[in-house]
Write a protein that holds these residues in place. Sequence first.
Motif, PDB file in Angstrom:
ATOM      1  N   MET A   1     -41.771 163.527  42.919  1.00 26.71           N
ATOM      2  CA  MET A   1     -40.534 163.823  43.617  1.00 26.71           C
ATOM      3  C   MET A   1     -39.636 162.593  43.643  1.00 26.71           C
ATOM      4  O   MET A   1     -38.447 162.696  43.406  1.00 26.71           O
ATOM      5  CB  MET A   1     -40.843 164.294  45.025  1.00 26.71           C
ATOM      6  CG  MET A   1     -39.603 164.567  45.808  1.00 26.71           C
ATOM      7  SD  MET A   1     -39.897 165.977  46.828  1.00 26.71           S
ATOM      8  CE  MET A   1     -38.488 165.922  47.821  1.00 26.71           C
ATOM      9  N   MET A   2     -40.191 161.466  43.937  1.00 24.91           N
ATOM     10  CA  MET A   2     -39.435 160.233  43.983  1.00 24.91           C
ATOM     11  C   MET A   2     -38.816 159.930  42.621  1.00 24.91           C
ATOM     12  O   MET A   2     -37.683 159.508  42.532  1.00 24.91           O
ATOM     13  CB  MET A   2     -40.388 159.126  44.414  1.00 24.91           C
ATOM     14  CG  MET A   2     -39.821 157.926  45.027  1.00 24.91           C
ATOM     15  SD  MET A   2     -38.779 158.248  46.407  1.00 24.91           S
ATOM     16  CE  MET A   2     -38.757 156.601  46.982  1.00 24.91           C
ATOM     17  N   ARG A   3     -39.581 160.200  41.571  1.00 24.76           N
ATOM     18  CA  ARG A   3     -39.121 159.904  40.224  1.00 24.76           C
ATOM     19  C   ARG A   3     -37.898 160.751  39.857  1.00 24.76           C
ATOM     20  O   ARG A   3     -36.910 160.244  39.354  1.00 24.76           O
ATOM     21  CB  ARG A   3     -40.257 160.145  39.243  1.00 24.76           C
ATOM     22  CG  ARG A   3     -39.884 159.788  37.832  1.00 24.76           C
ATOM     23  CD  ARG A   3     -41.064 159.898  36.942  1.00 24.76           C
ATOM     24  NE  ARG A   3     -41.729 158.599  36.974  1.00 24.76           N
ATOM     25  CZ  ARG A   3     -42.852 158.330  36.367  1.00 24.76           C
ATOM     26  NH1 ARG A   3     -43.479 159.272  35.712  1.00 24.76           N
ATOM     27  NH2 ARG A   3     -43.372 157.144  36.408  1.00 24.76           N
ATOM     28  N   SER A   4     -37.920 162.065  40.125  1.00 24.27           N
ATOM     29  CA  SER A   4     -36.778 162.909  39.789  1.00 24.27           C
ATOM     30  C   SER A   4     -35.566 162.551  40.645  1.00 24.27           C
ATOM     31  O   SER A   4     -34.447 162.585  40.176  1.00 24.27           O
ATOM     32  CB  SER A   4     -37.127 164.387  39.951  1.00 24.27           C
ATOM     33  OG  SER A   4     -37.352 164.689  41.301  1.00 24.27           O
TER      34      SER A   4
ATOM     35  N   GLY B   1     -15.471 161.365  40.528  1.00 26.19           N
ATOM     36  CA  GLY B   1     -15.717 162.801  40.546  1.00 26.19           C
ATOM     37  C   GLY B   1     -15.756 163.415  39.159  1.00 26.19           C
ATOM     38  O   GLY B   1     -16.498 164.361  38.912  1.00 26.19           O
ATOM     39  N   ARG B   2     -15.016 162.841  38.228  1.00 26.66           N
ATOM     40  CA  ARG B   2     -14.957 163.385  36.866  1.00 26.66           C
ATOM     41  C   ARG B   2     -16.051 162.838  35.974  1.00 26.66           C
ATOM     42  O   ARG B   2     -16.444 163.468  35.016  1.00 26.66           O
ATOM     43  CB  ARG B   2     -13.601 163.074  36.256  1.00 26.66           C
ATOM     44  CG  ARG B   2     -12.476 163.736  37.012  1.00 26.66           C
ATOM     45  CD  ARG B   2     -11.165 163.289  36.503  1.00 26.66           C
ATOM     46  NE  ARG B   2     -10.784 164.192  35.425  1.00 26.66           N
ATOM     47  CZ  ARG B   2      -9.739 164.007  34.651  1.00 26.66           C
ATOM     48  NH1 ARG B   2      -8.987 162.959  34.802  1.00 26.66           N
ATOM     49  NH2 ARG B   2      -9.449 164.867  33.708  1.00 26.66           N
ATOM     50  N   ARG B   3     -16.535 161.648  36.283  1.00 24.15           N
ATOM     51  CA  ARG B   3     -17.539 161.001  35.432  1.00 24.15           C
ATOM     52  C   ARG B   3     -18.889 161.689  35.606  1.00 24.15           C
ATOM     53  O   ARG B   3     -19.367 161.832  36.707  1.00 24.15           O
ATOM     54  CB  ARG B   3     -17.636 159.530  35.804  1.00 24.15           C
ATOM     55  CG  ARG B   3     -18.431 158.715  34.836  1.00 24.15           C
ATOM     56  CD  ARG B   3     -18.295 157.239  35.182  1.00 24.15           C
ATOM     57  NE  ARG B   3     -18.872 156.414  34.165  1.00 24.15           N
ATOM     58  CZ  ARG B   3     -20.159 156.108  34.105  1.00 24.15           C
ATOM     59  NH1 ARG B   3     -20.986 156.552  35.019  1.00 24.15           N
ATOM     60  NH2 ARG B   3     -20.621 155.336  33.151  1.00 24.15           N
ATOM     61  N   ARG B   4     -19.499 162.066  34.518  1.00 25.38           N
ATOM     62  CA  ARG B   4     -20.811 162.735  34.589  1.00 25.38           C
ATOM     63  C   ARG B   4     -21.850 161.870  33.941  1.00 25.38           C
ATOM     64  O   ARG B   4     -21.711 161.347  32.903  1.00 25.38           O
ATOM     65  CB  ARG B   4     -20.768 164.084  33.887  1.00 25.38           C
ATOM     66  CG  ARG B   4     -19.826 165.028  34.538  1.00 25.38           C
ATOM     67  CD  ARG B   4     -20.459 165.636  35.768  1.00 25.38           C
ATOM     68  NE  ARG B   4     -19.461 166.463  36.434  1.00 25.38           N
ATOM     69  CZ  ARG B   4     -19.407 166.614  37.732  1.00 25.38           C
ATOM     70  NH1 ARG B   4     -20.234 165.977  38.507  1.00 25.38           N
ATOM     71  NH2 ARG B   4     -18.526 167.390  38.268  1.00 25.38           N
TER      72      ARG B   4
ATOM     73  N   GLN C   1     -30.006 160.033  40.520  1.00 31.80           N
ATOM     74  CA  GLN C   1     -29.022 159.145  41.137  1.00 31.80           C
ATOM     75  C   GLN C   1     -27.939 158.813  40.105  1.00 31.80           C
ATOM     76  O   GLN C   1     -28.224 158.401  38.988  1.00 31.80           O
ATOM     77  CB  GLN C   1     -29.679 157.866  41.637  1.00 31.80           C
ATOM     78  CG  GLN C   1     -28.715 156.948  42.343  1.00 31.80           C
ATOM     79  CD  GLN C   1     -29.396 155.674  42.792  1.00 31.80           C
ATOM     80  OE1 GLN C   1     -30.376 155.242  42.212  1.00 31.80           O
ATOM     81  NE2 GLN C   1     -28.860 155.067  43.818  1.00 31.80           N
ATOM     82  N   ARG C   2     -26.721 158.994  40.481  1.00 28.93           N
ATOM     83  CA  ARG C   2     -25.594 158.727  39.582  1.00 28.93           C
ATOM     84  C   ARG C   2     -25.066 157.332  39.853  1.00 28.93           C
ATOM     85  O   ARG C   2     -24.855 156.932  40.983  1.00 28.93           O
ATOM     86  CB  ARG C   2     -24.485 159.732  39.836  1.00 28.93           C
ATOM     87  CG  ARG C   2     -24.974 161.143  39.840  1.00 28.93           C
ATOM     88  CD  ARG C   2     -24.438 161.864  38.696  1.00 28.93           C
ATOM     89  NE  ARG C   2     -24.908 163.243  38.807  1.00 28.93           N
ATOM     90  CZ  ARG C   2     -24.999 164.012  37.784  1.00 28.93           C
ATOM     91  NH1 ARG C   2     -24.683 163.584  36.612  1.00 28.93           N
ATOM     92  NH2 ARG C   2     -25.429 165.226  37.922  1.00 28.93           N
TER      93      ARG C   2
ATOM     94  N   ASP D   1     -23.949 152.669  43.243  1.00 26.25           N
ATOM     95  CA  ASP D   1     -24.300 154.016  43.669  1.00 26.25           C
ATOM     96  C   ASP D   1     -23.019 154.784  43.977  1.00 26.25           C
ATOM     97  O   ASP D   1     -22.213 154.356  44.804  1.00 26.25           O
ATOM     98  CB  ASP D   1     -25.209 153.957  44.906  1.00 26.25           C
ATOM     99  CG  ASP D   1     -25.514 155.331  45.448  1.00 26.25           C
ATOM    100  OD1 ASP D   1     -26.170 156.111  44.737  1.00 26.25           O
ATOM    101  OD2 ASP D   1     -25.076 155.618  46.587  1.00 26.25           O
ATOM    102  N   ARG D   2     -22.828 155.908  43.331  1.00 25.64           N
ATOM    103  CA  ARG D   2     -21.577 156.659  43.473  1.00 25.64           C
ATOM    104  C   ARG D   2     -21.336 157.138  44.894  1.00 25.64           C
ATOM    105  O   ARG D   2     -20.199 157.145  45.354  1.00 25.64           O
ATOM    106  CB  ARG D   2     -21.559 157.822  42.496  1.00 25.64           C
ATOM    107  CG  ARG D   2     -21.403 157.331  41.071  1.00 25.64           C
ATOM    108  CD  ARG D   2     -21.668 158.374  40.045  1.00 25.64           C
ATOM    109  NE  ARG D   2     -21.007 159.635  40.346  1.00 25.64           N
ATOM    110  CZ  ARG D   2     -20.628 160.506  39.447  1.00 25.64           C
ATOM    111  NH1 ARG D   2     -20.847 160.268  38.186  1.00 25.64           N
ATOM    112  NH2 ARG D   2     -20.058 161.635  39.786  1.00 25.64           N
ATOM    113  N   ARG D   3     -22.370 157.538  45.602  1.00 25.86           N
ATOM    114  CA  ARG D   3     -22.182 157.981  46.990  1.00 25.86           C
ATOM    115  C   ARG D   3     -21.716 156.830  47.871  1.00 25.86           C
ATOM    116  O   ARG D   3     -20.827 156.992  48.706  1.00 25.86           O
ATOM    117  CB  ARG D   3     -23.477 158.574  47.551  1.00 25.86           C
ATOM    118  CG  ARG D   3     -23.757 159.932  47.029  1.00 25.86           C
ATOM    119  CD  ARG D   3     -24.958 160.533  47.723  1.00 25.86           C
ATOM    120  NE  ARG D   3     -25.574 161.442  46.785  1.00 25.86           N
ATOM    121  CZ  ARG D   3     -26.860 161.574  46.601  1.00 25.86           C
ATOM    122  NH1 ARG D   3     -27.709 160.883  47.310  1.00 25.86           N
ATOM    123  NH2 ARG D   3     -27.323 162.428  45.726  1.00 25.86           N
TER     124      ARG D   3
END
Length: 145
Positions: free
Chosen positions: A1-4, A142-145, A9-10, A86-88
Amino acid sequence: MMRSSFRDQRRAGTGIRLAVLLLAVSALFPGVWALASPRSFFLHFPGLGQEWTRAFPPYNEHLVRDIGSFFLAIGVLLGTAAVTADRRTIRVALFTYLVFSIPHAIWHGQHLTGSGSADRWGPVGALIAGIALSVGLLFAIGRRR
């Protein structure tokens, strides 16, 4: 779970990080100056012959130190966001910056003072530039994926 969770994380790109770092420096500069030397800050901010804060007397050391503390805090938040990428965290930092900057720009726009156009429009222009950069970064994230 931690790995996914870690994989999901973006992270923000280098250009976004540098722009957020620029905003951090723009907040750290007045923050450190106001805390280290409040009277000098009041009399001479932003420097280079401009004296934006002096146009709003009287000098109040407590108020200048409070403003310096705020700028220092927002600078640390923006700097942390830029370093972690970190994006957030970047979004939170940018929204926090906007919560202060928008009312600040509106107030300065309604209270134009100073002897020259740079003294009158400088604070508003600087604040609008920071607001525009922040909004642009929020869209870019918001646009960057």
